[in-house]
Design a protein around this motif. Structure first.
Motif, short mmCIF file in Angstrom:
data_model
loop_
_atom_site.label_atom_id
_atom_site.label_comp_id
_atom_site.label_asym_id
_atom_site.label_seq_id
_atom_site.Cartn_x
_atom_site.Cartn_y
_atom_site.Cartn_z
N LEU A 66 -0.51 -5.92 -1.87
CA LEU A 66 1.23 -6.24 -1.45
C LEU A 66 0.71 -7.07 0.57
O LEU A 66 2.26 -7.23 0.98
N VAL A 111 -3.04 0.03 -5.37
CA VAL A 111 -2.79 -0.99 -5.64
C VAL A 111 -0.89 -1.39 -4.30
O VAL A 111 -0.60 -2.75 -4.51
N TYR A 112 -1.98 -1.29 -3.00
CA TYR A 112 -1.24 -1.59 -2.05
C TYR A 112 -1.24 -2.71 -0.95
O TYR A 112 -1.08 -3.39 -0.70
N VAL A 129 8.70 -0.13 -0.53
CA VAL A 129 7.51 0.94 -0.38
C VAL A 129 7.98 2.35 -0.30
O VAL A 129 6.48 3.51 0.16
N LYS A 177 8.87 7.38 -1.87
CA LYS A 177 8.46 8.44 -1.82
C LYS A 177 7.37 8.56 -0.24
O LYS A 177 6.94 7.63 -0.32
N ASN A 187 4.54 10.10 -0.29
CA ASN A 187 3.22 9.41 -0.60
C ASN A 187 2.83 8.86 -0.95
O ASN A 187 1.85 7.64 -0.67
N THR A 188 3.64 7.60 -1.51
CA THR A 188 2.83 6.40 -1.77
C THR A 188 3.27 5.78 -0.03
O THR A 188 3.12 4.22 0.28
N GLU A 246 -8.69 3.25 -5.54
CA GLU A 246 -7.62 4.66 -6.39
C GLU A 246 -6.97 4.68 -6.07
O GLU A 246 -5.34 4.34 -5.98
N ALA A 247 -6.75 5.78 -4.30
CA ALA A 247 -5.47 5.62 -3.39
C ALA A 247 -4.71 4.78 -2.99
O ALA A 247 -3.70 4.42 -3.12
#
Lengths: 190, 224
Positions: free
Chosen positions: A108, A104-105, A30, A33, A35-36, A100-101
């Protein structure tokens, strides 16, 4: 003072990624970038801090009195998996913007070995509740620092002329090795 | 029987978990300070892989799809605890030097990855051999890494702490101890993968890539 030493040693001196090799998968996967990487770091700080507290409580008040300490691996991994699901559900309901931010993580993180690693280290070092939380937070902060620096370097690396065989994984690992040498410098401050 | 041989070849060479799939990086880098540690870690992971693949494959029709991940984790964690006890009892030295990385076999992505990708869809015997192949591939890879780091970093081959098979320090070789410290792990693995990439390019195969969990597609939608 003792707490400060625990925090600094967890964040910088014994950096979780660069000297203990925990949480390498997200660190490599990850960090493309900034941001991510920052998002992942934020999610990790939240989950590790809460899970350190929870695991410490469960160990001290459930496993030790029942003489079940040998089950700690199984119990901790279940607690962490459940916690991540729970955090995801709470975020979705209460704070859609944050979900939202970071959404996704979260899935994981269950397989991020740093989370289980910290819970087990805390038990091994026989930290109490507050020490566990501080050490968890410090470790997660160290992870965030490392992954953001890594993402910054990788963003610049994209424009460099890397030898063909070293493109992809090898150059990322070499970068991590150099960062690890740099972090050795911190071992003098304690 | 052919299928079983094919699974072992697949794990050892074609889809080697360390050099090709770059899975399970944490133990790969953390315990390879010596070749013996590498073998110990590799074999204990192999045992867990074979047993959990077998168990998951046998239970694949019983476990409901919705809770399969937690169920897999519990199965893997049980076997890890058993292996941990056996090691503590019979190999206390190895147990001490591997330390926290034994319980952390639970979160080794190779194991859950194989459970999800192979054992949950295939019959028991091929699944067990798939675990065996993957485990042996992992063992070979981390033993090679451990041997290289031990040779350069400590000047010994297969050292067990007190005695070594070959000891180059007695012949006047000064070890570069950075190779058994953390940075050395990254450098040696980088060199190994770079060499593999070069060999693979020559044979027209795809080189190893950095896993990307979030993916480009989602990055793009976020930035807009």
């Amino acid at each position: 003072m003792n707490l400060l030493i625990i925090a600094i040693s967890a964040a910088l001196v014994n950096n979780v990624v660069l000297s203990q090799f925990l949480g390498l998968c997200p660190f490599l996967g990850v960090s493309k970038k900034i941001n991510t990487a920052a998002g992942m770091g934020g999610a990790v700080i939240g989950v590790i801090t809460i899970s350190s507290a929870l695991c410490s409580l469960i160990y001290d008040y459930i496993l030790v009195p029942l003489d079940l300490t040998y089950l700690n691996t199984i119990v901790f991994i279940l607690v962490i998996a459940a916690l991540v699901q729970f955090v995801e559900m709470v975020l979705k309901k209460c704070s859609p913007a944050l979900y939202e931010a970071l959404g996704v993580y979260l899935p994981l993180i269950t397989t991020n070995c740093a989370v289980l690693g910290i819970a087990l280290t805390n038990v091994q070092e026989s930290y109490n509740l507050i020490e566990s939380v501080i050490s968890g937070f410090g470790t997660a902060a160290g992870f965030t620092i490392a992954i953001i620096i890594m993402a910054g370097i990788r963003e610049r690396n994209e424009f460099n002329d890397v030898p063909e065989s070293f493109q992809g994984m090898p150059i990322v690992l070499l970068t991590a090795g150099l960062m690890s040498i740099a972090f050795f410098g911190f071992s003098g401050i304690l | 029987m052919n299928k079983c041989v094919e699974r072992i070849y697949n794990g050892l060479i074609k889809e080697n978990p360390t050099f090709v799939l770059t899975l399970g990086m944490c133990p790969t880098l953390a315990v390879t300070t010596s070749a013996i540690n590498g073998i110990g870690m590799g074999l204990s992971s192999t045992v867990v892989l074979v047993m959990s693949n077998l168990m998951i494959s046998l239970l694949r029709k019983v476990i409901p799809d919705g809770v399969r991940m937690p169920a897999f984790i519990v199965i893997v964690a049980s076997f890890v605890t058993v292996v941990q006890f056996l090691m503590q009892g019979y190999l206390p030295d190895l147990y001490d030097s591997l330390g926290i990385y034994i319980p952390l076999i639970v979160v080794n992505c190779i194991i859950l990855g194989r459970a999800e990708a192979y054992a949950s869809k295939n019959p028991a015997i091929p699944s067990a051999f798939d675990g065996l192949g993957m485990g042996l591939g992992f063992t070979c890879a981390i033993t090679i890494l451990g041997a290289i780091r031990e040779l350069i970093g400590a000047g010994t081959i297969f050292s067990t702490g007190s005695s070594a098979l070959v000891d180059f320090t007695e012949m006047g070789f000064t070890p570069a101890s950075i190779f058994i410290l953390a940075p050395g792990a990254f450098f040696v693995l980088a060199m190994c993968i770079a060499t593999m990439n070069r060999i693979k390019r020559k044979h027209g195969m795809k080189p190893a890539e950095v896993p990307d969990y979030i993916g480009d597609a989602e990055d793009d939608t976020k930035e807009q």
